[in-house]
Design a protein around this motif. Structure first.
Motif, mmCIF file in Angstrom:
data_model
loop_
_atom_site.group_PDB
_atom_site.id
_atom_site.type_symbol
_atom_site.label_atom_id
_atom_site.label_comp_id
_atom_site.label_asym_id
_atom_site.label_seq_id
_atom_site.Cartn_x
_atom_site.Cartn_y
_atom_site.Cartn_z
ATOM 1 N N GLU A 1 26.869 -14.109 -37.747
ATOM 2 C CA GLU A 1 26.696 -12.763 -38.277
ATOM 3 C C GLU A 1 25.824 -11.954 -37.316
ATOM 4 O O GLU A 1 24.815 -12.449 -36.830
ATOM 5 N N VAL B 1 22.558 -14.317 -36.626
ATOM 6 C CA VAL B 1 22.377 -15.548 -37.399
ATOM 7 C C VAL B 1 23.643 -16.383 -37.285
ATOM 8 O O VAL B 1 24.754 -15.860 -37.441
ATOM 9 N N ARG B 2 23.478 -17.669 -36.992
ATOM 10 C CA ARG B 2 24.624 -18.571 -36.984
ATOM 11 C C ARG B 2 24.318 -19.796 -37.833
ATOM 12 O O ARG B 2 23.291 -20.443 -37.650
ATOM 13 N N ASP B 3 25.210 -20.080 -38.756
ATOM 14 C CA ASP B 3 25.056 -21.221 -39.648
ATOM 15 C C ASP B 3 23.694 -21.189 -40.344
ATOM 16 O O ASP B 3 23.043 -22.216 -40.514
ATOM 17 N N GLY B 4 23.249 -19.976 -40.691
ATOM 18 C CA GLY B 4 21.991 -19.816 -41.411
ATOM 19 C C GLY B 4 20.744 -19.799 -40.556
ATOM 20 O O GLY B 4 19.642 -19.599 -41.065
ATOM 21 N N GLU B 5 20.886 -19.971 -39.251
ATOM 22 C CA GLU B 5 19.726 -20.011 -38.355
ATOM 23 C C GLU B 5 19.721 -18.805 -37.430
ATOM 24 O O GLU B 5 20.723 -18.502 -36.776
ATOM 25 N N GLU B 6 18.580 -18.091 -37.366
ATOM 26 C CA GLU B 6 18.481 -16.898 -36.530
ATOM 27 C C GLU B 6 18.405 -17.282 -35.053
ATOM 28 O O GLU B 6 17.750 -18.258 -34.682
ATOM 29 N N ASP C 1 31.007 -18.515 -38.574
ATOM 30 C CA ASP C 1 29.702 -18.624 -39.242
ATOM 31 C C ASP C 1 28.619 -17.818 -38.525
ATOM 32 O O ASP C 1 27.431 -18.015 -38.755
ATOM 33 N N ARG D 1 19.970 -8.318 -35.105
ATOM 34 C CA ARG D 1 19.672 -9.668 -35.568
ATOM 35 C C ARG D 1 20.943 -10.498 -35.552
ATOM 36 O O ARG D 1 22.008 -10.036 -35.979
#
Length: 225
Positions: free
Chosen positions: A134, A143-148, A132, A141
């Motif tokens: 990116e 991002v993990r699990d939708g959080e930067e 999860d 940038r």
């Protein structure tokens, strides 16, 4: 044809580098001050930058930091007479991709430039993914699990190396050579400290562990989900 920007205030060296690169098939643009170099990098299309550090009107480190903070993602190879470990660390931490100390063999410069351009086309323009997590290598940038996640330059380069080598054990010698560009002997505890800092930012309660220690060998990034 790749386009290279040379930022160098020694006119003799600048002319020599320009001639050599053009003979090797590169298109070359030049600048002799930090201000000119920054302007050229931000207004011209360039594929790589060869950057001197001791420049008039804006030193190379400031040019580099300003470029990276503005989103400049092309590879930057520092050319300088400053050869101390501290100088190299500052340059690499400021966003340089490689470091070549003067005087240098032109053949080595060409080899390093080719390697940076290969990496640029093969890696920098991709999104790196594992589980999860990116990584956008252009925007720097994460991002993990939708959080930067906010990372320092060194933490970002370390994580990118781990993710590029996902499911492969990465030794401390490999990290010293490929991320720090230094021999292992001068980085006895530094690598483990940075891995610890990275874990605190990337690993979170409720999420699968990504960075695993391989005791006595090094580390591996693996998605266990």
């Amino acid at each position: 044809m790749s386009r290279v920007l040379i930022v160098e205030d020694e006119k003799k060296l600048l002319a020599s580098l320009k001639k050599g690169l053009e003979q090797d098939g590169y298109e070359v643009i030049t600048a002799t001050t930090g201000e000119e170099g920054y302007y050229a990098a931000t207004t011209e299309k360039v594929d790589a930058v060869l950057l001197d550090l001791m420049l008039p009107r804006r030193d190379g480190i400031q040019v580099l930091r300003d470029l990276r903070s503005g989103g400049f993602s092309q590879p930057v190879l520092i050319l300088t007479a400053r050869d101390s470990v501290d100088d190299r660390v500052v340059g690499l931490d400021s966003g340089a991709d490689d470091y070549l100390v003067k005087p240098f063999a032109f053949a080595e410069l060409l080899a390093r430039l080719r390697a940076l351009l290969r990496r640029d086309t093969g890696e920098r323009k991709l999104m790196l993914l594992v589980g999860d997590l990116e990584m956008d290598l252009v925007a720097r940038r994460v991002v993990r699990d939708g959080e930067e996640i906010e990372l320092s330059l060194r933490e970002f380069e370390l994580l990118a190396y781990f993710v590029r080598n996902a499911d492969t054990v990465v030794t401390r010698d490999m990290l010293a050579r490929d991320v720090w560009h230094e021999p292992m002997g001068v980085l006895t505890n530094v690598i483990d400290v940075y891995v610890g800092l990275l874990r605190k930012k990337v690993e979170r309660p409720g999420l699968q562990q990504l960075i695993h220690t391989v005791r006595g060998v090094g580390y591996v990034v693996r998605d266990a989900s």
